[in-house]
Design an enzyme around this catalytic site. Sequence first.
Site, PDB file in Angstrom:
ATOM      1  N   ASP A  30     -47.038  20.991 -26.800  1.00 20.90           N
ATOM      2  CA  ASP A  30     -47.206  19.686 -26.163  1.00 20.90           C
ATOM      3  C   ASP A  30     -46.751  18.565 -27.099  1.00 20.90           C
ATOM      4  O   ASP A  30     -45.843  18.761 -27.903  1.00 20.90           O
ATOM      5  CB  ASP A  30     -48.669  19.510 -25.745  1.00 20.90           C
ATOM      6  N   HIS A  62     -50.916  12.919 -24.742  1.00 20.39           N
ATOM      7  CA  HIS A  62     -50.899  13.960 -23.715  1.00 20.39           C
ATOM      8  C   HIS A  62     -51.479  15.273 -24.237  1.00 20.39           C
ATOM      9  O   HIS A  62     -52.340  15.896 -23.600  1.00 20.39           O
ATOM     10  CB  HIS A  62     -49.460  14.154 -23.221  1.00 20.39           C
ATOM     11  N   SER A 249     -50.250  18.980 -15.509  1.00 20.95           N
ATOM     12  CA  SER A 249     -50.521  19.191 -16.936  1.00 20.95           C
ATOM     13  C   SER A 249     -52.009  19.270 -17.218  1.00 20.95           C
ATOM     14  O   SER A 249     -52.437  19.964 -18.142  1.00 20.95           O
ATOM     15  CB  SER A 249     -49.929  18.036 -17.757  1.00 20.95           C
TER      16      SER A 249
END
Length: 303
Positions: A30, A62, A249
Amino acid sequence: MRWVKQALGYRRSGIDEKTAGKGVCAAILDTGIARHPDLDGRIADFKDFTGRKSACYDDSGHGTHVAGILAGNGKLSAGMYSGMAPAATLLAAKVLDRSGNGNVESVLRGIEWLKGVRKEHPLRIVNISVGTQPELKEEQKARLLSAVEELWDEGLVVVASAGNYGPGEGTVAVPGSSPKVITVGVPDTPAGPASAGRIRRKINYSGRGPTADCVVKPDLFAPGTGIISCNAGYGAAGEPPYIMKTGTSMATPVISGAIACLLSRYPDMTNVEVKLKLRDACVKAPGTESGWGMPDMERLMRA
Protein backbone atom coordinates in the site's frame (compact mmCIF):
# COMPACT_ATOMS: atom_id res chain seq x y z
CA MET A 1 -15.41 -0.60 13.16
CA ARG A 2 -17.81 -1.87 15.79
CA TRP A 3 -20.76 -1.79 13.39
CA VAL A 4 -18.69 -3.70 10.82
CA LYS A 5 -18.07 -6.45 13.35
CA GLN A 6 -21.73 -6.55 14.25
CA ALA A 7 -22.66 -6.84 10.57
CA LEU A 8 -20.42 -9.91 10.26
CA GLY A 9 -21.50 -11.54 13.52
CA TYR A 10 -18.04 -11.03 15.04
CA ARG A 11 -19.24 -10.97 18.65
CA ARG A 12 -21.04 -14.29 18.28
CA SER A 13 -18.02 -16.02 16.79
CA GLY A 14 -16.19 -16.74 20.04
CA ILE A 15 -13.11 -14.74 19.08
CA ASP A 16 -10.82 -13.95 22.00
CA GLU A 17 -7.21 -12.85 22.39
CA LYS A 18 -5.94 -16.25 21.28
CA THR A 19 -7.98 -16.25 18.07
CA ALA A 20 -7.87 -12.57 17.12
CA GLY A 21 -4.97 -13.06 14.75
CA LYS A 22 -2.41 -14.09 17.35
CA GLY A 23 0.52 -15.84 15.71
CA VAL A 24 -0.49 -14.68 12.23
CA CYS A 25 1.39 -12.14 10.14
CA ALA A 26 -0.33 -10.20 7.35
CA ALA A 27 1.45 -8.13 4.72
CA ILE A 28 0.03 -4.91 3.32
CA LEU A 29 1.09 -3.63 -0.11
CA ASP A 30 0.00 0.00 0.00
CA THR A 31 1.08 3.60 0.70
CA GLY A 32 3.08 2.68 3.77
CA ILE A 33 2.23 2.58 7.45
CA ALA A 34 2.50 5.08 10.30
CA ARG A 35 3.39 4.14 13.87
CA HIS A 36 -0.12 4.75 15.13
CA PRO A 37 -0.71 3.81 18.81
CA ASP A 38 -3.35 1.27 17.73
CA LEU A 39 -0.63 -0.62 15.83
CA ASP A 40 2.11 -0.18 18.42
CA GLY A 41 4.49 -3.11 18.76
CA ARG A 42 2.98 -5.15 15.94
CA ILE A 43 4.67 -3.73 12.82
CA ALA A 44 7.20 -6.48 12.20
CA ASP A 45 8.96 -4.92 9.21
CA PHE A 46 8.69 -2.10 6.68
CA LYS A 47 10.22 -1.43 3.28
CA ASP A 48 9.92 1.65 1.09
CA PHE A 49 9.81 1.04 -2.67
CA THR A 50 8.95 4.61 -3.64
CA GLY A 51 11.86 6.36 -1.90
CA ARG A 52 14.77 5.65 0.38
CA LYS A 53 13.34 5.98 3.85
CA SER A 54 14.00 3.15 6.30
CA ALA A 55 11.64 4.18 9.11
CA CYS A 56 7.90 3.54 8.88
CA TYR A 57 5.89 6.33 7.29
CA ASP A 58 2.73 6.89 5.29
CA ASP A 59 2.48 10.20 3.43
CA SER A 60 -0.94 9.29 2.03
CA GLY A 61 -2.79 7.72 4.95
CA HIS A 62 -4.40 4.99 2.86
CA GLY A 63 -2.11 2.18 4.03
CA THR A 64 -2.43 3.08 7.71
CA HIS A 65 -6.21 3.18 7.40
CA VAL A 66 -6.13 -0.28 5.81
CA ALA A 67 -3.79 -1.55 8.55
CA GLY A 68 -6.13 -0.30 11.25
CA ILE A 69 -9.10 -2.10 9.72
CA LEU A 70 -7.12 -5.31 9.55
CA ALA A 71 -5.28 -5.24 12.86
CA GLY A 72 -5.81 -2.06 14.90
CA ASN A 73 -6.40 -2.71 18.60
CA GLY A 74 -8.57 0.36 19.23
CA LYS A 75 -6.25 1.68 21.95
CA LEU A 76 -7.24 5.32 21.41
CA SER A 77 -10.97 4.60 21.24
CA ALA A 78 -11.46 2.16 24.11
CA GLY A 79 -11.94 -0.57 21.50
CA MET A 80 -14.62 1.26 19.50
CA TYR A 81 -12.51 1.35 16.34
CA SER A 82 -10.50 -1.83 16.80
CA GLY A 83 -9.82 -3.84 13.68
CA MET A 84 -10.78 -7.39 12.80
CA ALA A 85 -7.62 -9.11 14.08
CA PRO A 86 -6.11 -6.91 16.81
CA ALA A 87 -3.50 -9.50 17.81
CA ALA A 88 -2.03 -9.99 14.32
CA THR A 89 1.38 -8.66 13.28
CA LEU A 90 2.00 -6.68 10.10
CA LEU A 91 4.53 -6.33 7.31
CA ALA A 92 4.20 -3.15 5.26
CA ALA A 93 5.57 -2.54 1.78
CA LYS A 94 5.20 1.03 0.55
CA VAL A 95 4.56 0.62 -3.17
CA LEU A 96 2.35 3.70 -3.74
CA ASP A 97 3.18 7.39 -3.38
CA ARG A 98 1.44 10.09 -1.35
CA SER A 99 -1.27 10.42 -4.02
CA GLY A 100 -1.96 6.69 -3.99
CA ASN A 101 -0.33 6.27 -7.38
CA GLY A 102 2.37 3.81 -8.29
CA ASN A 103 3.76 1.63 -11.02
CA VAL A 104 3.90 -2.08 -11.60
CA GLU A 105 7.67 -2.17 -10.99
CA SER A 106 7.27 -0.92 -7.41
CA VAL A 107 4.57 -3.50 -6.67
CA LEU A 108 6.68 -6.28 -8.17
CA ARG A 109 9.65 -5.27 -6.00
CA GLY A 110 7.36 -5.29 -3.00
CA ILE A 111 6.22 -8.81 -3.84
CA GLU A 112 9.79 -10.02 -4.20
CA TRP A 113 10.63 -8.49 -0.82
CA LEU A 114 7.78 -10.40 0.80
CA LYS A 115 9.07 -13.63 -0.66
CA GLY A 116 12.47 -12.93 0.86
CA VAL A 117 11.34 -11.99 4.38
CA ARG A 118 8.58 -14.56 4.85
CA LYS A 119 11.11 -16.95 6.35
CA GLU A 120 11.70 -14.46 9.17
CA HIS A 121 8.01 -13.89 9.93
CA PRO A 122 4.91 -16.16 10.12
CA LEU A 123 3.51 -14.56 6.94
CA ARG A 124 0.20 -16.09 5.90
CA ILE A 125 -1.84 -13.27 4.32
CA VAL A 126 -1.10 -10.62 1.70
CA ASN A 127 -3.60 -7.74 1.56
CA ILE A 128 -3.62 -5.85 -1.75
CA SER A 129 -5.98 -2.89 -1.54
CA VAL A 130 -4.51 -1.79 -4.85
CA GLY A 131 -5.90 -2.09 -8.36
CA THR A 132 -4.63 -1.11 -11.77
CA GLN A 133 -6.32 1.60 -13.78
CA PRO A 134 -8.29 0.39 -16.83
CA GLU A 135 -5.99 2.17 -19.28
CA LEU A 136 -2.85 0.37 -18.11
CA LYS A 137 -1.21 -1.66 -20.90
CA GLU A 138 -2.24 -5.31 -21.00
CA GLU A 139 1.39 -6.42 -20.82
CA GLN A 140 1.80 -4.63 -17.49
CA LYS A 141 -1.45 -6.05 -16.15
CA ALA A 142 -0.27 -9.54 -17.09
CA ARG A 143 3.05 -9.07 -15.26
CA LEU A 144 1.30 -7.96 -12.08
CA LEU A 145 -1.25 -10.75 -12.29
CA SER A 146 1.48 -13.36 -12.71
CA ALA A 147 3.46 -12.07 -9.73
CA VAL A 148 0.42 -12.01 -7.45
CA GLU A 149 -0.57 -15.52 -8.48
CA GLU A 150 2.96 -16.71 -7.65
CA LEU A 151 2.32 -15.58 -4.06
CA TRP A 152 -0.83 -17.71 -4.05
CA ASP A 153 1.03 -20.66 -5.55
CA GLU A 154 3.58 -20.41 -2.73
CA GLY A 155 0.76 -21.00 -0.25
CA LEU A 156 -0.02 -17.46 0.86
CA VAL A 157 -3.62 -16.26 1.18
CA VAL A 158 -3.87 -13.31 -1.20
CA VAL A 159 -6.79 -10.94 -0.69
CA ALA A 160 -7.35 -8.21 -3.30
CA SER A 161 -9.85 -5.42 -3.81
CA ALA A 162 -12.33 -5.44 -6.67
CA GLY A 163 -11.56 -1.79 -7.42
CA ASN A 164 -13.88 1.21 -7.58
CA TYR A 165 -14.61 1.29 -11.33
CA GLY A 166 -18.04 -0.41 -11.09
CA PRO A 167 -20.81 -1.18 -11.14
CA GLY A 168 -20.69 -2.15 -14.82
CA GLU A 169 -19.79 -5.66 -15.93
CA GLY A 170 -16.12 -6.47 -16.46
CA THR A 171 -14.88 -3.69 -14.16
CA VAL A 172 -12.91 -5.71 -11.58
CA ALA A 173 -9.38 -4.31 -11.39
CA VAL A 174 -6.19 -6.35 -11.73
CA PRO A 175 -5.05 -8.25 -9.63
CA GLY A 176 -8.56 -8.80 -8.22
CA SER A 177 -9.47 -10.34 -11.58
CA SER A 178 -7.31 -13.39 -10.83
CA PRO A 179 -9.34 -16.60 -10.49
CA LYS A 180 -6.97 -17.74 -7.71
CA VAL A 181 -6.98 -14.86 -5.25
CA ILE A 182 -9.83 -13.88 -2.94
CA THR A 183 -11.45 -10.76 -4.36
CA VAL A 184 -13.48 -8.43 -2.16
CA GLY A 185 -16.19 -5.99 -3.21
CA VAL A 186 -18.58 -3.64 -1.43
CA PRO A 187 -22.32 -4.47 -1.49
CA ASP A 188 -24.51 -2.36 -3.73
CA THR A 189 -26.83 0.00 -1.91
CA PRO A 190 -30.28 0.97 -3.21
CA ALA A 191 -30.30 4.60 -4.26
CA GLY A 192 -32.53 6.77 -2.13
CA PRO A 193 -34.53 9.73 -3.41
CA ALA A 194 -32.44 12.62 -4.66
CA SER A 195 -32.55 15.67 -2.43
CA ALA A 196 -33.55 18.93 -4.08
CA GLY A 197 -30.53 20.96 -5.12
CA ARG A 198 -28.06 18.21 -4.24
CA ILE A 199 -25.99 15.91 -6.43
CA ARG A 200 -26.51 12.31 -5.37
CA ARG A 201 -23.24 10.71 -4.33
CA LYS A 202 -22.27 7.59 -6.25
CA ILE A 203 -22.98 4.71 -3.90
CA ASN A 204 -22.54 1.70 -6.20
CA TYR A 205 -18.89 1.78 -7.21
CA SER A 206 -17.59 -1.72 -6.56
CA GLY A 207 -15.97 -3.48 -9.52
CA ARG A 208 -17.62 -6.65 -10.73
CA GLY A 209 -17.21 -9.41 -13.29
CA PRO A 210 -17.39 -11.45 -15.20
CA THR A 211 -13.70 -11.08 -16.06
CA ALA A 212 -12.29 -11.46 -19.56
CA ASP A 213 -11.91 -15.17 -18.75
CA CYS A 214 -15.57 -15.39 -17.68
CA VAL A 215 -14.73 -15.71 -13.98
CA VAL A 216 -17.38 -14.51 -11.55
CA LYS A 217 -15.98 -11.72 -9.37
CA PRO A 218 -15.84 -10.43 -6.71
CA ASP A 219 -15.84 -13.59 -4.66
CA LEU A 220 -17.41 -12.02 -1.60
CA PHE A 221 -18.33 -8.68 -0.04
CA ALA A 222 -17.68 -6.68 3.10
CA PRO A 223 -18.58 -3.21 4.39
CA GLY A 224 -16.42 -0.54 2.76
CA THR A 225 -18.39 2.70 2.76
CA GLY A 226 -17.77 5.22 5.53
CA ILE A 227 -15.27 3.11 7.49
CA ILE A 228 -13.50 4.76 10.43
CA SER A 229 -9.95 3.63 11.08
CA CYS A 230 -6.46 4.84 11.99
CA ASN A 231 -5.32 8.27 10.82
CA ALA A 232 -1.68 8.33 9.72
CA GLY A 233 -1.52 12.04 10.50
CA TYR A 234 -2.37 11.59 14.17
CA GLY A 235 0.12 13.45 16.33
CA ALA A 236 0.28 16.50 14.09
CA ALA A 237 -1.52 19.62 15.25
CA GLY A 238 -5.28 19.20 15.04
CA GLU A 239 -5.19 15.70 13.56
CA PRO A 240 -7.66 13.24 15.14
CA PRO A 241 -6.67 9.62 15.86
CA TYR A 242 -9.20 8.25 13.40
CA ILE A 243 -10.50 9.18 9.97
CA MET A 244 -13.23 7.96 7.61
CA LYS A 245 -12.57 6.51 4.15
CA THR A 246 -14.63 4.69 1.53
CA GLY A 247 -13.83 2.09 -1.12
CA THR A 248 -13.21 -1.57 -1.84
CA SER A 249 -9.77 -0.86 -0.35
CA MET A 250 -11.51 -0.65 3.03
CA ALA A 251 -13.56 -3.83 2.52
CA THR A 252 -10.47 -5.89 1.63
CA PRO A 253 -8.75 -5.72 5.05
CA VAL A 254 -12.06 -6.62 6.72
CA ILE A 255 -11.75 -9.99 4.99
CA SER A 256 -7.98 -10.22 5.52
CA GLY A 257 -8.57 -9.66 9.23
CA ALA A 258 -11.31 -12.28 9.33
CA ILE A 259 -8.89 -14.73 7.72
CA ALA A 260 -6.23 -13.86 10.32
CA CYS A 261 -8.72 -14.79 13.04
CA LEU A 262 -9.51 -18.03 11.24
CA LEU A 263 -5.84 -18.96 10.85
CA SER A 264 -5.08 -18.20 14.49
CA ARG A 265 -7.66 -20.83 15.41
CA TYR A 266 -6.83 -23.28 12.58
CA PRO A 267 -3.17 -22.62 11.71
CA ASP A 268 -2.80 -25.66 9.48
CA MET A 269 -5.37 -24.53 6.91
CA THR A 270 -4.08 -24.04 3.37
CA ASN A 271 -4.99 -21.02 1.26
CA VAL A 272 -7.37 -23.13 -0.82
CA GLU A 273 -9.07 -24.40 2.34
CA VAL A 274 -9.40 -20.82 3.59
CA LYS A 275 -11.08 -19.78 0.35
CA LEU A 276 -13.52 -22.69 0.48
CA LYS A 277 -14.24 -22.01 4.15
CA LEU A 278 -15.02 -18.38 3.33
CA ARG A 279 -17.38 -19.43 0.55
CA ASP A 280 -19.24 -21.79 2.87
CA ALA A 281 -19.50 -19.09 5.55
CA CYS A 282 -21.13 -16.53 3.25
CA VAL A 283 -24.77 -15.57 3.42
CA LYS A 284 -26.66 -13.76 0.70
CA ALA A 285 -27.50 -10.17 1.50
CA PRO A 286 -28.96 -7.35 -0.60
CA GLY A 287 -26.38 -6.05 -3.03
CA THR A 288 -24.19 -9.17 -2.96
CA GLU A 289 -25.93 -11.17 -5.69
CA SER A 290 -22.91 -11.05 -8.03
CA GLY A 291 -20.76 -13.14 -5.64
CA TRP A 292 -20.98 -15.60 -2.75
CA GLY A 293 -22.45 -13.04 -0.38
CA MET A 294 -21.11 -11.61 2.89
CA PRO A 295 -19.27 -13.84 5.38
CA ASP A 296 -20.74 -14.55 8.79
CA MET A 297 -17.95 -14.72 11.35
CA GLU A 298 -19.77 -17.22 13.52
CA ARG A 299 -20.02 -19.63 10.58
CA LEU A 300 -16.43 -18.92 9.54
CA MET A 301 -14.95 -19.72 12.95
CA ARG A 302 -17.05 -22.83 13.46
CA ALA A 303 -15.19 -26.14 13.15
